[in-house]
Design an enzyme around this catalytic site. Sequence first.
Site, PDB file in Angstrom:
ATOM      1  N   HIS A 212      45.957  25.868  35.341  1.00 15.37           N
ATOM      2  CA  HIS A 212      45.337  26.922  35.485  1.00 15.37           C
ATOM      3  C   HIS A 212      45.837  28.151  35.381  1.00 15.37           C
ATOM      4  O   HIS A 212      45.417  29.350  35.301  1.00 15.37           O
ATOM      5  CB  HIS A 212      44.526  27.416  36.464  1.00 15.37           C
ATOM      6  CG  HIS A 212      45.533  27.812  37.926  1.00 15.37           C
ATOM      7  ND1 HIS A 212      46.192  26.459  38.378  1.00 15.37           N
ATOM      8  CD2 HIS A 212      45.667  28.590  38.842  1.00 15.37           C
ATOM      9  CE1 HIS A 212      46.832  27.187  39.050  1.00 15.37           C
ATOM     10  NE2 HIS A 212      46.430  28.302  38.916  1.00 15.37           N
TER      11      HIS A 212
HETATM   12  C1  UD1 Z   1      44.486  33.176  41.372  1.00 15.24           C
HETATM   13  C2  UD1 Z   1      46.101  33.341  41.646  1.00 15.24           C
HETATM   14  C3  UD1 Z   1      47.078  32.239  41.439  1.00 15.24           C
HETATM   15  C4  UD1 Z   1      46.047  31.499  42.406  1.00 15.24           C
HETATM   16  C5  UD1 Z   1      44.929  30.638  41.895  1.00 15.24           C
HETATM   17  C6  UD1 Z   1      44.092  29.586  42.678  1.00 15.24           C
HETATM   18  C7  UD1 Z   1      47.151  35.698  40.946  1.00 15.24           C
HETATM   19  C8  UD1 Z   1      47.667  37.292  40.735  1.00 15.24           C
HETATM   20  N1  UD1 Z   1      46.237  34.551  40.791  1.00 15.24           N
HETATM   21  O1  UD1 Z   1      44.498  32.693  39.939  1.00 15.24           O
HETATM   22  O2  UD1 Z   1      48.229  32.316  41.838  1.00 15.24           O
HETATM   23  O3  UD1 Z   1      46.462  30.088  41.832  1.00 15.24           O
HETATM   24  O4  UD1 Z   1      43.770  32.098  42.099  1.00 15.24           O
HETATM   25  O5  UD1 Z   1      43.361  29.009  41.708  1.00 15.24           O
HETATM   26  O6  UD1 Z   1      46.124  36.206  42.425  1.00 15.24           O
HETATM   27  N2  UD1 Z   1      37.129  33.659  38.015  1.00 15.24           N
HETATM   28  C9  UD1 Z   1      35.589  32.466  38.129  1.00 15.24           C
HETATM   29  N3  UD1 Z   1      35.273  32.374  39.290  1.00 15.24           N
HETATM   30  C10 UD1 Z   1      36.426  32.690  39.992  1.00 15.24           C
HETATM   31  C11 UD1 Z   1      37.212  33.934  40.242  1.00 15.24           C
HETATM   32  C12 UD1 Z   1      37.830  33.708  39.342  1.00 15.24           C
HETATM   33  O7  UD1 Z   1      35.099  32.939  36.996  1.00 15.24           O
HETATM   34  O8  UD1 Z   1      35.362  32.490  41.644  1.00 15.24           O
HETATM   35  C13 UD1 Z   1      37.713  33.598  36.690  1.00 15.24           C
HETATM   36  C14 UD1 Z   1      37.235  34.923  35.989  1.00 15.24           C
HETATM   37  O9  UD1 Z   1      37.301  34.827  34.851  1.00 15.24           O
HETATM   38  C15 UD1 Z   1      38.920  35.606  36.289  1.00 15.24           C
HETATM   39  C16 UD1 Z   1      39.481  34.331  36.033  1.00 15.24           C
HETATM   40  O10 UD1 Z   1      38.825  32.816  36.474  1.00 15.24           O
HETATM   41  O11 UD1 Z   1      39.218  36.207  35.568  1.00 15.24           O
HETATM   42  C17 UD1 Z   1      40.700  34.061  37.302  1.00 15.24           C
HETATM   43  O12 UD1 Z   1      40.454  34.937  38.254  1.00 15.24           O
HETATM   44  P1  UD1 Z   1      41.702  35.247  39.087  1.00 15.24           P
HETATM   45  O13 UD1 Z   1      41.444  35.303  40.710  1.00 15.24           O
HETATM   46  O14 UD1 Z   1      41.906  36.139  38.288  1.00 15.24           O
HETATM   47  O15 UD1 Z   1      43.075  34.473  38.958  1.00 15.24           O
HETATM   48  P2  UD1 Z   1      43.245  33.107  39.199  1.00 15.24           P
HETATM   49  O16 UD1 Z   1      43.718  32.329  37.813  1.00 15.24           O
HETATM   50  O17 UD1 Z   1      42.240  32.268  39.495  1.00 15.24           O
END
Ligand code: UD1
Length: 398
Positions: free
Chosen positions: A228
């Site tokens: 991821h």
């Molecule tokens: C975040 C953390 C990362 C951690 C990861 C675990 C930061 C900078 N990154 O990354 O360190 O390893 O979480 O998962 O804080 N999304 C969903 N559902 C959700 C949450 C996110 O669909 O419940 C999708 C959305 O499209 C979103 C993308 O995932 O834009 C990324 O989510 P985000 O929380 O920005 O970062 P992660 O890649 O999950």
Amino acid sequence: MSLSTLTAPPFSIAPSAAPVICIVGARPNYMKVAPIIKAFAAHNPPIPTLLVHTGQHYDPAMKDRLFADLDLPEPDVNLAVGSGSHAVQTAEVMKRFEPVIDQHGARAVLVVGDVNSTLACALVASKRHIPVVHVESGLRSYDRRMPEEINRILTDQLSDVLYTTERSAHDNLAREGIPDERAVFVGNVMIDSLRASLPKAVPAAELLAAAGLDARRIASGYGVVTLHRPSNVDSADTLGPIIDALREVSQALPLIVALHPRTRNNLERFGMLDRLDGDGFLILPPQGYLEMLGLMSGARLVLTDSGGIQEETTALGVPCVTIRENTERPITVEQGTNTLVGIAPEAIVAAARTILATGGKAGRIPEYWDGHTAERIAAHLYDWLDAQASAEPQAARV
Ligand code: UD1
């Protein structure tokens, strides 16, 4: 500026009935905070807490299920910030978190790990002169293109008590000018959760059957994949070759892939989702904690770019291939079962082949990864807060 301003008492000392506000935001935070909340409640006398979820992760698969698996109480406050750019997400957490401090007071704000919510809440607390407690301090990848690295560096700079998982963290903190007396080696709190939950782990075959997949396909063993990291999955040029490498590995060993929403969205966007079709892959949505533990503990190898999984595989004694150029968790390579291979497809395939042929590194459990880290944190923090409270009248006279 007068001298008295310069030497003003460092903290706003809240009454001892005020809670230690514990922050969770994203999936890897829950397994770190769950044992801490329990240890604070079990401490004699108990340390009052307020659990705040920032809402950075919001899907049931990324939140509710893990709360249930870990016996985490429902958050007292949910800031519901949702997704956004780093700036928007960080700013939204800050805006919504500050009124929580006004409403409930805080003896300290405890943050874990390195996600955006960690830094956002540390910033708010420190500017309100509330002690910041950081669990999992001092880890460094020395790669500032990783958003988490920025979050780690800045959170540690803002923190008053820094709890570390491995001794190398203390060298990293010293390099950044953080006084060693602020850092306390307590071990790895995530391993507290792992040890407590392992007896409840869901076996892989059971999980596959529940997902409607044929469990007979893993009768001769399986591997587990999680991917991821933005640096691996946000560009087609990087993700494509990694998927090709996985396809090759999957011909020798069936791979169970727990697909993160970021990765799934990108695979769809790049038109690559169908590359995970085929006999060698079993594709699952993000898994609960007990399911992940079951998957990992029964695996012949794990391929990942996650930080936490590098540690969990070391604790489980399962070989891990880390698809990254660096790791902020060097102990998992030096003492554990982790092999850092980079992102070149041939290196990924070669490492997997070696593990299948040899069984991989045996590894050993690092110091203080013993399931009692949260108790050490509770004991130390109670005394630290007590010392701050007793020092306050003298500090105020400076
Ligand atoms: C975040 C953390 C990362 C951690 C990861 C675990 C930061 C900078 N990154 O990354 O360190 O390893 O979480 O998962 O804080 N999304 C969903 N559902 C959700 C949450 C996110 O669909 O419940 C999708 C959305 O499209 C979103 C993308 O995932 O834009 C990324 O989510 P985000 O929380 O920005 O970062 P992660 O890649 O999950």
